[in-house]
Write a protein that holds these residues in place. Sequence first.
Motif, PDB file in Angstrom:
ATOM      1  N   SER A  97      -7.475  -6.826  -2.831  1.00 37.78           N
ATOM      2  CA  SER A  97      -6.187  -6.709  -2.150  1.00 37.78           C
ATOM      3  C   SER A  97      -5.184  -6.031  -3.083  1.00 37.78           C
ATOM      4  N   ARG A  98      -4.211  -5.382  -2.471  1.00 40.52           N
ATOM      5  CA  ARG A  98      -3.121  -4.749  -3.220  1.00 40.52           C
ATOM      6  C   ARG A  98      -1.844  -5.477  -2.820  1.00 40.52           C
ATOM      7  N   VAL A  99      -1.354  -6.306  -3.730  1.00 40.71           N
ATOM      8  CA  VAL A  99      -0.246  -7.203  -3.389  1.00 40.71           C
ATOM      9  C   VAL A  99       0.806  -7.168  -4.480  1.00 40.71           C
ATOM     10  N   SER A 100       2.034  -7.468  -4.107  1.00 41.35           N
ATOM     11  CA  SER A 100       3.122  -7.513  -5.084  1.00 41.35           C
ATOM     12  C   SER A 100       3.216  -8.899  -5.714  1.00 41.35           C
ATOM     13  N   ASN A 101       2.071  -9.501  -5.954  1.00 35.62           N
ATOM     14  CA  ASN A 101       1.968 -10.701  -6.783  1.00 35.62           C
ATOM     15  C   ASN A 101       1.470 -10.259  -8.149  1.00 35.62           C
ATOM     16  N   MET A 102       2.222 -10.540  -9.177  1.00 39.11           N
ATOM     17  CA  MET A 102       1.906 -10.014 -10.503  1.00 39.11           C
ATOM     18  C   MET A 102       0.752 -10.775 -11.158  1.00 39.11           C
ATOM     19  N   THR A 103      -0.045 -10.042 -11.911  1.00 39.88           N
ATOM     20  CA  THR A 103      -1.075 -10.658 -12.744  1.00 39.88           C
ATOM     21  C   THR A 103      -0.726 -10.539 -14.219  1.00 39.88           C
ATOM     22  N   GLU A 104       0.410  -9.915 -14.513  1.00 39.04           N
ATOM     23  CA  GLU A 104       0.940  -9.819 -15.872  1.00 39.04           C
ATOM     24  C   GLU A 104       2.424 -10.142 -15.844  1.00 39.04           C
ATOM     25  N   ASP A 105       2.894 -10.777 -16.910  1.00 37.66           N
ATOM     26  CA  ASP A 105       4.303 -11.143 -16.985  1.00 37.66           C
ATOM     27  C   ASP A 105       5.198  -9.911 -17.092  1.00 37.66           C
TER      28      ASP A 105
ATOM     29  N   PHE B 290       0.829  -1.200   0.000  1.00 37.07           N
ATOM     30  CA  PHE B 290       0.000   0.000   0.000  1.00 37.07           C
ATOM     31  C   PHE B 290       0.868   1.256   0.000  1.00 37.07           C
ATOM     32  N   ARG B 291       0.359   2.281  -0.651  1.00 37.06           N
ATOM     33  CA  ARG B 291       0.919   3.615  -0.438  1.00 37.06           C
ATOM     34  C   ARG B 291       0.386   4.170   0.882  1.00 37.06           C
ATOM     35  N   TRP B 292       1.226   4.935   1.553  1.00 40.83           N
ATOM     36  CA  TRP B 292       0.713   5.734   2.659  1.00 40.83           C
ATOM     37  C   TRP B 292      -0.039   6.936   2.070  1.00 40.83           C
TER      38      TRP B 292
ATOM     39  N   VAL C 146      -1.348   0.735   7.419  1.00 40.89           N
ATOM     40  CA  VAL C 146      -1.172  -0.150   6.278  1.00 40.89           C
ATOM     41  C   VAL C 146       0.250  -0.695   6.266  1.00 40.89           C
ATOM     42  N   ASN C 147       0.431  -1.795   5.563  1.00 39.94           N
ATOM     43  CA  ASN C 147       1.735  -2.456   5.516  1.00 39.94           C
ATOM     44  C   ASN C 147       2.795  -1.491   4.986  1.00 39.94           C
TER      45      ASN C 147
ATOM     46  N   SER D 182      -2.117   2.964  -6.585  1.00 39.41           N
ATOM     47  CA  SER D 182      -0.778   2.705  -7.097  1.00 39.41           C
ATOM     48  C   SER D 182      -0.807   2.611  -8.614  1.00 39.41           C
ATOM     49  N   GLU D 183       0.351   2.356  -9.198  1.00 39.58           N
ATOM     50  CA  GLU D 183       0.470   2.038 -10.622  1.00 39.58           C
ATOM     51  C   GLU D 183       0.200   0.541 -10.739  1.00 39.58           C
ATOM     52  N   PHE D 184      -1.058   0.188 -10.930  1.00 41.25           N
ATOM     53  CA  PHE D 184      -1.471  -1.195 -10.756  1.00 41.25           C
ATOM     54  C   PHE D 184      -1.391  -2.028 -12.031  1.00 41.25           C
TER      55      PHE D 184
END
Length: 560
Positions: A207-215, A124-126, A534-535, A176-178
């Motif tokens: 959820s906002r996670v650093s798991n990618m949904t695009e290569d 997350f962004r603050w 937030v994290n 974010s830049e999602f």
Amino acid sequence: MAATNRFDAIVIGSGVSGGFAAKELTEKGLRVLMLDRGRMVEHGEGYPYDGKPAYEVPARNLMPKPLLESDYFISRHGYVSPSNQGFYNDDRLNPYAFDEGSKFYWIRPSAVGGKSLIWGRWSFRWAPEDFEANAREGIDGAWPIGYDDVAPWYSYIEKYIGVSGSRENLPYLPDSEFQPPMPMNVAEQWMKPRLEGKFPGRKLIHSRVSNMTEDKPEQNRTKCQYRNQCSNGCSFGAYFSTQAVTLPAARATGRLTLRPDAVVTSLDYDPKTKRVTGVRLVDAKTGQAETIAADLVFLCASAMASVQILMNSRDARTGRSHFDSSGTLGRYVMDHIFRVSIDGEIPGMLDLIEYGRRPGGVYIPRFRNIGREEGVGFRRGYGYQGSARRDVARPVGFGATMKQGLRGYGPWKFGMTAFGECLPYSDNRVSLQPGKVDRFGVPLMRFDVTFRENELRMMADARRQGEEMLKGAGLSNVKSWEDEHVPGDAIHEMGGARMGADPRRSVVNGWGQAHDATNLYVTDGAQMASASCVNPSLTFMALTARAADHAVRTRAGAAA
């Protein structure tokens, strides 16, 4: 004791902050030495249980109780298992003064990559509010920077690492830049309009996670495979880790030297020039002590470990840290308070199950005290992380009937956990125990850190509101529980070397640069002046990239 000087910069630590420091500095032309006390773990080959089912993991991936009690009695609170045991600290071999002071779970990694191998990946962004709250509320420790100072660096980090999520246009949770979000399952989709309709102003979002949904083929990384085995290491590079992302980039420059098993004990300092002159370390395998001359140092060993190194860097005459002219070093330690959970059953949809194992869920952003205090009995606020699921049916009876029954599933359930902000308190502090040292001769850390009335009232409210929201959304059998709140348990330690404009009240300035040493930057969680709810890892990365840019520009200006 050997001494060498063939590097432009030394980075201490290799987690989310250290990895980015090494990447940014090498890409800007500096020869960098990265030191980490942990063992080497290479991407891919260092993940022995990646993709393995439980029956191919020792003890079916359940830690033997005697081993937990003897060697992992702190790490057990950080979800250690046989499949990722090699990433976690052995608490017997590397203790802290856990039997003194207040109860604190200092959960540490033991491998290159640090906690980037084992983190939860919520990113997350603050908000502007998070940087402004201390000053607005008259709480000691005003941030010397604001959201606008960090926003471009958030964008830079997000585009590089890959963060999945949905744009919501919420002022108190900036987008974010999602990459595209991981879709909600059918039960979460059912719940979203009901909760938001019943409670105007509250949102249930992806959820906002650093798991990618695009290569990211340019980084040789593949999108998430929905295995939810992230803590074992991911050979696809689908989530952000040092191994998958920043270490390859730094190595590609040809300007990185990485030394694992290098335990940094302290920093040498010249009070006349106000500069760090060397980094002292002990080789964990040979026991050989060494000093490496330093022109520029980025201290990113993780919040409490960085503070330990700073506190152990002492004047031989006074015994006081070279970096504590303010008297604030080791103080204002924070962690998120989060041991409140709420659960309930969602009706219907019994013909549907979720395909795959999504490593995320949904989020209910903060709704308390936005922009002002609401008279609810506490300051700041909390958010909820959760998800809907169907559990495998419990065994009933014996034989074929029991086996057939196990093919079924129970009802849809939704569960969530509240994460709340801890205020910065001067007497929430850490200190060194000079009479007790570890096997490398470093004094053990003692923690005197507790949650206060504000945080406990916040959690009581989170429990009440959580129950009301689930019941109001139409869930049945709603229940809640509250476990013991122990600082460190969230593994979001912050503070101890806080940022501030006034050298008399802080350890580092608005760039993460030590007030007492112009060539030392502290850019992990130690620099944080408040905790948000937030994290924090995305903010650590953004601040590190920003600091590296400042350090290189300052260095170039001095050489001109």
